[in-house]
Design a protein around this motif. Structure first.
Motif, PDB file in Angstrom:
ATOM      1  N   ALA A   1       2.449 -46.804  -9.710  1.00 28.29           N
ATOM      2  CA  ALA A   1       3.161 -45.532  -9.819  1.00 28.29           C
ATOM      3  C   ALA A   1       4.394 -45.625 -10.702  1.00 28.29           C
ATOM      4  CB  ALA A   1       3.557 -45.048  -8.426  1.00 28.29           C
ATOM      5  N   ILE A   2       4.792 -46.810 -11.119  1.00 31.54           N
ATOM      6  CA  ILE A   2       6.017 -46.980 -11.898  1.00 31.54           C
ATOM      7  C   ILE A   2       5.806 -46.496 -13.326  1.00 31.54           C
ATOM      8  CG2 ILE A   2       7.741 -48.627 -12.693  1.00 31.54           C
ATOM      9  CD1 ILE A   2       7.718 -48.111  -9.686  1.00 31.54           C
ATOM     10  N   VAL A   3       6.791 -45.764 -13.839  1.00 31.62           N
ATOM     11  CA  VAL A   3       6.784 -45.263 -15.218  1.00 31.62           C
ATOM     12  C   VAL A   3       7.913 -45.969 -15.966  1.00 31.62           C
ATOM     13  CG1 VAL A   3       6.989 -43.239 -16.700  1.00 31.62           C
ATOM     14  CG2 VAL A   3       5.885 -43.039 -14.472  1.00 31.62           C
ATOM     15  N   ARG A   4       7.576 -46.570 -17.088  1.00 27.37           N
ATOM     16  CA  ARG A   4       8.581 -47.249 -17.908  1.00 27.37           C
ATOM     17  C   ARG A   4       8.591 -46.611 -19.282  1.00 27.37           C
ATOM     18  NH1 ARG A   4      10.080 -51.917 -15.187  1.00 27.37           N
ATOM     19  NH2 ARG A   4       8.559 -52.679 -13.652  1.00 27.37           N
ATOM     20  N   ARG A   5       9.730 -46.045 -19.645  1.00 26.47           N
ATOM     21  CA  ARG A   5       9.917 -45.409 -20.952  1.00 26.47           C
ATOM     22  C   ARG A   5      11.227 -45.908 -21.529  1.00 26.47           C
ATOM     23  NH1 ARG A   5       8.230 -39.059 -19.771  1.00 26.47           N
ATOM     24  NH2 ARG A   5       6.010 -39.445 -19.295  1.00 26.47           N
ATOM     25  N   ALA A   6      11.097 -46.747 -22.555  1.00 28.28           N
ATOM     26  CA  ALA A   6      12.281 -47.360 -23.184  1.00 28.28           C
ATOM     27  C   ALA A   6      13.106 -48.053 -22.108  1.00 28.28           C
ATOM     28  CB  ALA A   6      13.074 -46.310 -23.948  1.00 28.28           C
ATOM     29  N   GLU A   7      14.350 -47.609 -21.897  1.00 26.88           N
ATOM     30  CA  GLU A   7      15.217 -48.245 -20.914  1.00 26.88           C
ATOM     31  C   GLU A   7      15.178 -47.538 -19.562  1.00 26.88           C
ATOM     32  OE1 GLU A   7      19.092 -48.388 -22.558  1.00 26.88           O
ATOM     33  OE2 GLU A   7      18.562 -49.779 -24.182  1.00 26.88           O
ATOM     34  N   MET A   8      14.316 -46.554 -19.398  1.00 24.78           N
ATOM     35  CA  MET A   8      14.243 -45.804 -18.151  1.00 24.78           C
ATOM     36  C   MET A   8      13.077 -46.271 -17.308  1.00 24.78           C
ATOM     37  SD  MET A   8      12.890 -43.175 -16.166  1.00 24.78           S
ATOM     38  CE  MET A   8      11.799 -42.259 -17.253  1.00 24.78           C
ATOM     39  N   THR A   9      13.316 -46.455 -16.007  1.00 24.46           N
ATOM     40  CA  THR A   9      12.283 -46.788 -15.039  1.00 24.46           C
ATOM     41  C   THR A   9      12.274 -45.689 -13.994  1.00 24.46           C
ATOM     42  OG1 THR A   9      12.639 -49.154 -15.383  1.00 24.46           O
ATOM     43  CG2 THR A   9      11.450 -48.493 -13.396  1.00 24.46           C
ATOM     44  N   GLY A  10      11.105 -45.076 -13.770  1.00 27.16           N
ATOM     45  CA  GLY A  10      11.075 -43.943 -12.863  1.00 27.16           C
ATOM     46  C   GLY A  10       9.752 -43.774 -12.157  1.00 27.16           C
TER      47      GLY A  10
ATOM     48  N   THR B   1       0.538 -41.567  -7.723  1.00 29.04           N
ATOM     49  CA  THR B   1       0.130 -42.949  -7.980  1.00 29.04           C
ATOM     50  C   THR B   1      -0.398 -43.155  -9.387  1.00 29.04           C
ATOM     51  OG1 THR B   1      -2.056 -42.451  -7.068  1.00 29.04           O
ATOM     52  CG2 THR B   1      -0.396 -43.317  -5.548  1.00 29.04           C
ATOM     53  N   ASP B   2      -0.734 -42.051 -10.086  1.00 26.22           N
ATOM     54  CA  ASP B   2      -1.246 -42.149 -11.459  1.00 26.22           C
ATOM     55  C   ASP B   2      -0.275 -41.424 -12.379  1.00 26.22           C
ATOM     56  OD1 ASP B   2      -2.592 -42.289 -13.825  1.00 26.22           O
ATOM     57  OD2 ASP B   2      -4.491 -41.506 -13.065  1.00 26.22           O
ATOM     58  N   PRO B   3       0.640 -42.123 -13.047  1.00 28.51           N
ATOM     59  CA  PRO B   3       1.626 -41.445 -13.894  1.00 28.51           C
ATOM     60  C   PRO B   3       0.986 -40.666 -15.042  1.00 28.51           C
ATOM     61  CG  PRO B   3       2.299 -43.713 -13.454  1.00 28.51           C
ATOM     62  CD  PRO B   3       0.893 -43.586 -12.970  1.00 28.51           C
ATOM     63  N   GLN B   4      -0.122 -41.160 -15.615  1.00 29.60           N
ATOM     64  CA  GLN B   4      -0.753 -40.439 -16.711  1.00 29.60           C
ATOM     65  C   GLN B   4      -1.314 -39.105 -16.242  1.00 29.60           C
ATOM     66  OE1 GLN B   4      -3.589 -43.039 -18.556  1.00 29.60           O
ATOM     67  NE2 GLN B   4      -2.043 -44.495 -19.267  1.00 29.60           N
ATOM     68  N   ALA B   5      -1.937 -39.091 -15.076  1.00 33.40           N
ATOM     69  CA  ALA B   5      -2.442 -37.830 -14.538  1.00 33.40           C
ATOM     70  C   ALA B   5      -1.303 -36.876 -14.231  1.00 33.40           C
ATOM     71  CB  ALA B   5      -3.273 -38.100 -13.287  1.00 33.40           C
ATOM     72  N   ALA B   6      -0.179 -37.401 -13.745  1.00 27.73           N
ATOM     73  CA  ALA B   6       0.972 -36.548 -13.472  1.00 27.73           C
ATOM     74  C   ALA B   6       1.530 -35.954 -14.750  1.00 27.73           C
ATOM     75  CB  ALA B   6       2.040 -37.348 -12.737  1.00 27.73           C
ATOM     76  N   ALA B   7       1.546 -36.729 -15.832  1.00 28.36           N
ATOM     77  CA  ALA B   7       2.027 -36.201 -17.108  1.00 28.36           C
ATOM     78  C   ALA B   7       1.100 -35.115 -17.627  1.00 28.36           C
ATOM     79  CB  ALA B   7       2.159 -37.339 -18.114  1.00 28.36           C
TER      80      ALA B   7
END
Length: 354
Positions: A293-302, A341-347
């Protein structure tokens, strides 16, 4: 002929009808889990061993390093010579200042005797008061010159002494970033020394946990890098810093280790286990979510957290330890909140939802 005309009219009617807009695809259902407290064993907070007293000795003068008597790991005593910078020019300046002091003192002796003679002559009325005042003025000026030359010589000797680097206290050399022959410049670090008898563990804990900590109860420290009998120690005292990190909403907790703990060095991994305000064995356990479920974008973790309407909202969190397919959430998530649990589906859901 009438049949052809009727077909043409029907085709025109069909062409004049508005084209049907395809319906937007319904957003796919999101798989989500509810944030649950982690196991009691996950209530510890990772930290690092630091030296309470650590000094970075920097150069105050420029010159080449001509002597280097310390290397990383050496035990040194207070006042021991560690490094020396070329001081030939400074020594010559100090010698010149000492010579000027001697010359000024010789002039002061002459002026003193002359002033004494003028006083005797004045008592016998052989000279005027003006002549006596001139002799007194010359004597005082010479005496002031001696004091100025002495101060200048002291400054020159102090400048010469800055070329010798000594240990400020008994400790261990942690780092020597220079080599023999390197050029030392004012402000350049030369040697790092720390006191091994005063170590502490520093850990970042969520401010909500800090508010629930029991007053006067010491945490339990774990040092996984040490042998089994010394892995668990009770700190001598602890301190919560009065400021909160605005980015992570955490508070720095410092726990002083007992003196004489062999094997502990700065930079070693450690963990603090905190007592609860209710007298339990640990504070409110932290939360854990699936690692996927973790999303990592550049320096952001969410994480994508679902709101009351089931819409995913990206929220920044601070991660803790990873255990299997679970990861600890130290801050940014509350118990009972649902996480996609699926960050891509959430996006994709956010893109398809009006």
């Amino acid at each position: 002929m009438p049949k052809i005309r009727s077909l043409t009219l029907a085709a025109a009617l069909v062409a004049s009808l508005p084209l049907a807009t395809p319906a937007r695809a319904a957003p796919e259902a999101l798989n989500a889990v509810t944030a649950q407290p982690a196991a009691a064993a996950a209530s510890g907070f990772d930290g690092v061993v630091e030296a309470v007293r650590q000094t970075v000795i920097a150069a105050q003068v420029s010159g080449a390093v001509v002597r280097l008597d310390a290397k990383a790991g050496d035990a040194v005593k207070a006042g021991q010579v560690l490094l020396q910078i070329d001081a030939r020019a400074a020594d010559q300046n100090a010698a010149a200042s000492d010579a000027q002091v001697q010359a000024a003192r010789a002039s002061l002796e002459v002026a003193t005797r002359e002033y004494e003679r003028q006083q005797q002559l004045f008592k016998k009325n052989y000279i005027s008061r003006a002549a006596l005042e001139r002799a007194e003025s010359e004597f005082k000026a010479t005496r002031a010159q001696v004091a100025a030359q002495g101060a200048q010589a002291g400054a020159a000797r102090t400048q010469s002494g800055l070329h010798v680097i000594r240990a400020p206290y008994t400790g261990v050399v942690a780092d020597v970033p220079v080599s023999l022959g390197d050029m030392a410049m004012p402000g350049r670090p030369l040697i790092t020394v720390y006191d091994p008898s005063a170590l502490r563990i520093t850990a970042a804990i969520p401010q909500t946990v800090a508010a629930q900590m029991a007053a006067g109860q010491l945490p339990r420290a774990e040092l996984p890098g040490l042998a089994a009998p010394r892995q668990w120690v009770t700190p001598a005292r602890m301190q919560l810093l009065p400021t909160v990190d605005a980015a992570t909403h955490t508070v720095q907790l410092r726990a002083d280790l007992p003196a004489g703990l062999g094997g502990a060095v700065p930079g070693m991994f450690a963990r603090l286990w905190l007592p609860s305000a209710e007298g339990g064995s640990s504070v409110r356990p932290s939360l854990s979510v699936p690692l996927s479920a973790i999303v990592r974008r550049a320096e952001m973790t969410g994480l994508y957290v679902l709101d009351a309407q089931g819409r995913p909202l990206l929220r920044q969190v601070r991660l803790g330890r990873v255990e299997g397919d679970k990861v600890e959430i130290l801050s940014g998530l509350m118990p009972g909140e649902r996480v996609a649990t699926d960050p891509q589906a959430a996006a994709r859901f956010r893109q398809t939802t009006p």
